[in-house]
Design an enzyme around this catalytic site. Structure first.
Site, PDB file in Angstrom:
ATOM      1  N   CYS A   1       0.819  -1.213   0.000  1.00 39.32           N
ATOM      2  CA  CYS A   1       0.000   0.000   0.000  1.00 39.32           C
ATOM      3  C   CYS A   1       0.856   1.267   0.000  1.00 39.32           C
ATOM      4  CB  CYS A   1      -0.866   0.026   1.244  1.00 39.32           C
ATOM      5  SG  CYS A   1      -1.834  -1.460   1.476  1.00 39.32           S
TER       6      CYS A   1
ATOM      7  N   GLU B   1      19.336 -16.931  -7.185  1.00 37.48           N
ATOM      8  CA  GLU B   1      18.858 -15.622  -7.614  1.00 37.48           C
ATOM      9  C   GLU B   1      18.394 -15.670  -9.077  1.00 37.48           C
ATOM     10  OE1 GLU B   1      17.666 -13.044  -6.699  1.00 37.48           O
ATOM     11  OE2 GLU B   1      17.897 -11.740  -8.426  1.00 37.48           O
TER      12      GLU B   1
ATOM     13  N   GLU C   1       9.885 -14.644 -10.952  1.00 40.21           N
ATOM     14  CA  GLU C   1       9.204 -13.398 -10.587  1.00 40.21           C
ATOM     15  C   GLU C   1       8.569 -12.709 -11.781  1.00 40.21           C
ATOM     16  OE1 GLU C   1      12.349 -11.108  -8.484  1.00 40.21           O
ATOM     17  OE2 GLU C   1      10.742 -10.552  -7.127  1.00 40.21           O
TER      18      GLU C   1
ATOM     19  N   LYS D   1       6.840  -4.286  -4.208  1.00 38.71           N
ATOM     20  CA  LYS D   1       8.245  -3.891  -4.133  1.00 38.71           C
ATOM     21  C   LYS D   1       8.786  -4.032  -2.720  1.00 38.71           C
ATOM     22  CE  LYS D   1      12.145  -2.357  -5.618  1.00 38.71           C
ATOM     23  NZ  LYS D   1      12.997  -3.378  -6.279  1.00 38.71           N
TER      24      LYS D   1
HETATM   25  C1  AGP Z   1      13.642  -9.276  -5.549  1.00 35.93           C
HETATM   26  O1  AGP Z   1      13.612  -9.297  -6.938  1.00 35.93           O
HETATM   27  C2  AGP Z   1      12.368  -9.498  -4.915  1.00 35.93           C
HETATM   28  N1  AGP Z   1      11.372  -8.596  -5.383  1.00 35.93           N
HETATM   29  C3  AGP Z   1      12.308  -9.779  -3.422  1.00 35.93           C
HETATM   30  O2  AGP Z   1      12.737 -11.077  -3.228  1.00 35.93           O
HETATM   31  C4  AGP Z   1      13.086  -8.826  -2.488  1.00 35.93           C
HETATM   32  O3  AGP Z   1      14.462  -8.986  -2.680  1.00 35.93           O
HETATM   33  C5  AGP Z   1      12.694  -9.114  -1.027  1.00 35.93           C
HETATM   34  O4  AGP Z   1      11.321  -8.915  -0.859  1.00 35.93           O
HETATM   35  C6  AGP Z   1      13.463  -8.283  -0.035  1.00 35.93           C
HETATM   36  O5  AGP Z   1      13.238  -6.913  -0.236  1.00 35.93           O
HETATM   37  P1  AGP Z   1      14.178  -5.846   0.421  1.00 35.93           P
HETATM   38  O6  AGP Z   1      15.531  -5.990  -0.193  1.00 35.93           O
HETATM   39  O7  AGP Z   1      13.536  -4.529   0.126  1.00 35.93           O
HETATM   40  O8  AGP Z   1      14.229  -6.135   1.899  1.00 35.93           O
END
Ligand code: AGP
Length: 606
Positions: free
Chosen positions: A2, A480, A487, A601
């Site tokens: 949100c 990764e 994803e 995100k």
């Molecule tokens: C990465 O491509 C992902 N969207 C996800 O795994 C992300 O790395 C994870 O949610 C951690 O986010 P952050 O680095 O903002 O803590």
């Protein structure tokens, strides 16, 4: 997840709110809404779907220069117009937008229903609107304080009352909230991306803090302190940083930026003479650094995978036992916190709830935790005892690319420093520094192979399921790679240690399931090649992400060559083709690259 925006000033609020919400679209959402207070009361408009649909639904003339807006990611109740924010009290005078989760919402709903309140949504947020609306305190800020006193949970909230149309009241507890300071106008947002067009002067609220915001200024306070005197700070993010420019997607822009951003990150941090890193932000003296006997790295998703790389770098360069764990698991297992362990929280956003919780748990038990964080002033950055800012600049695409590369570089710097206060020689330190200095050009070289990698990606996009394999340093790269691929291409992709293939997954190898194999030139090359041969012998297809010096011989694999750097840093470069493969596969499939389905995100809820 949100997003919140708010405006109070002299301009019409609606276009500013819509523009702010558009800037927050990247966080992921399923509905959006705004409320604006004007001369004839308050107007609330909400829509399921995109912000542009909300914009199209706004009345032609929407007067009012104070308002709040929200993009909602459904938690309590489905994505419907009734559940979209802002939520109103019974007479529609008070409207509220909220990020986070109110844990005691069910009990509050029952109590309010007993008192005669009729609910119009399934959300936890609506209780807040009713609580504020039912308070008899004289000022809006007192009514909000009274309402929040009854609430247990996490929140960032912004409240508008048509009877006090000169102000917004905002509060934070566990979800980010920022005030933007303008010239006779003020802004509110859950993310700086929504503010950068208007101001670079921002105020970060702390947990438990509220603020009353008018066009003339703001006052921050808590239930105990009537004026906490929080001062604005200047942010470095510019409007251009969050613009797409000539790129088709933010992910493409962010990948392309890496040579420049990595060079920027390294500036001032390398001490060639002594072969070490300068990381003053860690707030740790050489004596303190030397005293650590273990390193524990915590992050989620891709950050966790890069944390695994970091653990290997630290073990190799500093010879200290190091281990990475998913923060989302760590926090639930009553972890043992040791005084001689250095805890490292790694996060792009600095707002991931699981990682932030892990940080708090470590600190509650007296542990020492530093952060590798990209977003300056974010929750994790502020709660850690020190840290290394990643300086990757804003990352808008949900699929993280440049921030992960920067995490890899951040771990290399940390490993170098920890090594140099122990047994790593000056010459070895200088060798690593020379490798770090070559990284920007090496990354540019991989990015330059975009077209050739795109062709391979197009072939891979036709497969329903893929394997990504690697061992030791190559395994986090494979993890990764699989993560990025699933994803944004929505293809099933599974990472396996190359060494474990023959213990089960070989049974799944067939022509329709290609394998992306990480085969660097190192002491395991021949073993990795043997595994690739086994895959091909069973009818599988292999794409080798490798170095030019590796002779694939009879293996019959497609290859992507990355430049050789220093062995400890090679995984950072091996991750770049993984970004490109995922990106070009998703382009070939015509998918929504920057906002993949079901993902956000920054995951600010559990
Ligand atoms: C990465 O491509 C992902 N969207 C996800 O795994 C992300 O790395 C994870 O949610 C951690 O986010 P952050 O680095 O903002 O803590």
């Amino acid at each position: 997840m949100c997003g919140i925006v708010g405006y109070v000033g002299r301009q019409p609020a609606a276009p500013i709110l819509i523009e702010g919400l558009t800037r927050l679209e990247y966080r992921g959402y399923d509905s959006a809404g705004i409320s604006v207070a004007g001369p004839h009361g308050q107007t609330v408009v909400r829509r399921v779907g995109r912000v542009r649909e909300l914009e199209a639904a706004l009345p032609k003339r929407l007067a009012g220069s104070v308002g709040i807006g929200h993009t909602r990611w459904a938690t309590h109740g489905p994505a419907t117009e009734a559940n979209a924010h802002p939520h109103s009290n019974a007479d529609g005078r008070v409207t509220v937008v909220h990020n986070g989760i109110i844990d005691n919402a069910a009990a509050l709903r029952t109590r309010l229903a007993r008192e005669g309140v009729t609910f119009t949504s399934d959300t936890d947020t609506e209780v807040l609107a009713h609580l504020v609306g039912r308070s008899t305190a004289p000022e809006l800020e007192d009514r909000v304080l009274e309402a929040l006193d009854q609430v247990v949970g996490t929140y960032a909230v912004a409240v508008l009352d048509a009877q006090s149309p000169d102000r917004l009241v905002v509060a934070r507890n566990g979800s980010p909230l920022i005030i933007g300071v303008g010239e006779r106008e003020m802004f509110v947002a859950s993310d700086v991306a929504a503010l950068v067009r208007h101001t670079s002067s921002v105020v970060h609220l702390d947990d438990g803090e509220l603020a009353v915001v008018t066009s003339r200024g703001y006052r921050t306070f808590t239930s105990e302190t009537p004026d906490t005197g929080r001062e604005p700070t200047t942010i470095e993010v510019s409007d251009e940083d969050v613009e797409l420019g000539s790129h088709g997607h933010y992910m493409a822009k962010e990948m392309a930026e890496q040579p420049e951003t990595v060079a920027r990150m390294l500036r001032g941090r390398l001490d060639t003479r002594f072969g070490t890193a300068r990381l003053d932000g860690l707030n740790l003296s050489p004596r303190e650094l030397r005293a650590f006997r273990r390193v524990k790295i915590l992050g989620c998703g891709s950050a966790y995978y890069v944390g695994e790389l970091g653990a290997l770098m630290i073990e190799e360069l500093a010879r200290i036992p190091a281990h990475a764990e998913a923060a989302s698991e760590f926090r639930y297992r009553n972890p043992i916190i040791e005084p001689d362990t250095l805890y490292v929280a790694v996060s792009q956003s600095g707002e991931t709830a699981d990682t932030a919780f892990a940080v708090r748990e470590i600190k509650r038990k007296g542990g020492q935790v530093v952060g590798l964080v990209n977003v300056v002033g974010s929750t994790i950055a502020r709660e850690c005892d020190g840290g290394i800012y990643l300086h990757a600049g804003p990352e808008i695409a949900v699929a993280s690319t440049k921030a992960l590369t920067h995490m890899g570089v951040g771990f290399a710097l940390l490993a170098l420093l920890l090594g140099r206060v122990r047994d790593l020689s000056v010459a070895d330190g200088q060798r690593v520094i020379a490798g770090l200095e070559r990284l920007p050009a090496d990354i540019a070289q991989v990015l330059g192979q975009g077209e050739a990698i795109a062709e391979i990606a197009r072939e891979l996009s036709g497969a329903d399921s893929l394997f990504f394999i690697g061992r030791v340093r190559g395994f986090p790269v494979a993890r990764e790679g699989a993560q990025k691929f699933k994803e944004i291409s929505y293809r099933h992709a599974e990472a396996y240690q190359t060494s474990e293939l023959k213990h089960g997954p070989l049974a799944l190898i067939e022509p329709s399931r290609p394998t992306v194999a990480v085969i660097p030139e190192d002491d395991l090359t021949s073993r990795n090649l043997a595994a690739a041969e086994q895959v091909i012998a069973r009818g599988g297809r292999v794409v080798a992400v490798t170095h030019a010096g590796v002779d694939l011989g009879e293996v019959g694999a497609r290859r992507i060559d990355v430049p050789r750097n220093e062995v400890e840093l090679d995984p950072i470069l091996l991750m770049i083709p993984m970004q490109l493969l995922a990106y070009h596969a998703a382009v070939a499939l015509g998918l929504d690259i920057d906002k993949p389905r079901n993902l956000a995100k920054s995951v600010t809820v559990e």
